[in-house]
Design a protein around this motif. Structure first.
Motif, PDB file in Angstrom:
ATOM      1  N   VAL A  58      41.236  41.267  25.402  1.00 59.25           N
ATOM      2  CA  VAL A  58      41.977  40.737  26.557  1.00 59.25           C
ATOM      3  C   VAL A  58      42.579  41.884  27.367  1.00 59.25           C
ATOM      4  N   GLU A 103      41.485  44.953  27.529  1.00 56.28           N
ATOM      5  CA  GLU A 103      40.395  45.659  28.216  1.00 56.28           C
ATOM      6  C   GLU A 103      39.949  44.886  29.450  1.00 56.28           C
ATOM      7  N   GLU A 104      39.968  43.568  29.377  1.00 57.25           N
ATOM      8  CA  GLU A 104      39.619  42.756  30.544  1.00 57.25           C
ATOM      9  C   GLU A 104      40.658  42.946  31.654  1.00 57.25           C
ATOM     10  N   ARG A 140      39.776  46.193  33.303  1.00 53.67           N
ATOM     11  CA  ARG A 140      38.605  46.066  34.183  1.00 53.67           C
ATOM     12  C   ARG A 140      38.978  45.395  35.502  1.00 53.67           C
ATOM     13  N   GLU A 141      39.788  44.355  35.420  1.00 54.01           N
ATOM     14  CA  GLU A 141      40.215  43.654  36.655  1.00 54.01           C
ATOM     15  C   GLU A 141      41.073  44.571  37.514  1.00 54.01           C
ATOM     16  N   THR A 153      32.074  46.806  34.041  1.00 53.93           N
ATOM     17  CA  THR A 153      31.966  45.474  34.627  1.00 53.93           C
ATOM     18  C   THR A 153      30.528  45.188  35.037  1.00 53.93           C
ATOM     19  N   LYS A 194      28.114  44.926  31.953  1.00 56.57           N
ATOM     20  CA  LYS A 194      28.291  43.691  31.188  1.00 56.57           C
ATOM     21  C   LYS A 194      27.364  42.593  31.705  1.00 56.57           C
TER      22      LYS A 194
END
Length: 149
Positions: free
Chosen positions: A21, A23-24, A27-28, A50, A53
């Motif tokens: 979570v 890491e997400e 990325r965002e 990103t 993936k």
């Protein structure tokens, strides 16, 4: 506040202690346009993650079967033949017999010549060991004088 949180997450990311979570979230955050200057160096890496993936392998794989019966039988028979050749060679192996004594292999002149050469060697060897005995005595006496203070 958010900048501090992102900096801590980046630090934890490089220490390999972030969750999926977190890491997400990184990325965002790095997919945005307004990234602080000191964090811009990390943006390409997270943007690549990103994009990567989403990549998928789309080529079809040709799945061919190997002819099992023919190849498997060939290996079986080749191994059986190799074992058979080994046992036949072992059965017929006949080592040459060694001579019973030196007199059977060498002439009396050769034996006498070898004995003479060995006796000369022994004489010279004994002379050398006598010199070592004198050297040892010299070393003992020298040590007596050197250790006397």
């Amino acid at each position: 506040m958010e900048l501090d949180k992102i900096e801590k997450l980046v630090e934890r990311y490089f220490e390999a202690t972030t969750t999926v979570v977190e890491e997400e979230i990184l990325r965002e955050y790095f997919s945005r346009e307004d990234i602080p200057v000191h964090l811009e160096q990390y943006a390409p890496m997270f943007q690549y993650f990103t994009v990567a993936k989403e990549e998928r392998y789309t080529k079809k794989l040709a799945l061919t079967r190997k002819p099992k019966g023919m190849v498997r039988n060939l290996y079986k028979w080749a191994s059986v033949a190799a074992v058979a050749v080994f046992f036949i060679g072992f059965y017929f192996y006949n080592p040459s017999s060694k001579p019973a004594s030196l007199a059977d292999e060498y002439t009396p002149e050769e034996i006498a010549s070898a004995q003479e050469a060995l006796s000369l060697l022994a004489i010279n060897f004994n002379k050398g060991t006598e010199q070592l005995y004198h050297l040892e005595e010299f070393q003992k006496n020298t040590n007596k004088f050197l250790t006397k203070e």
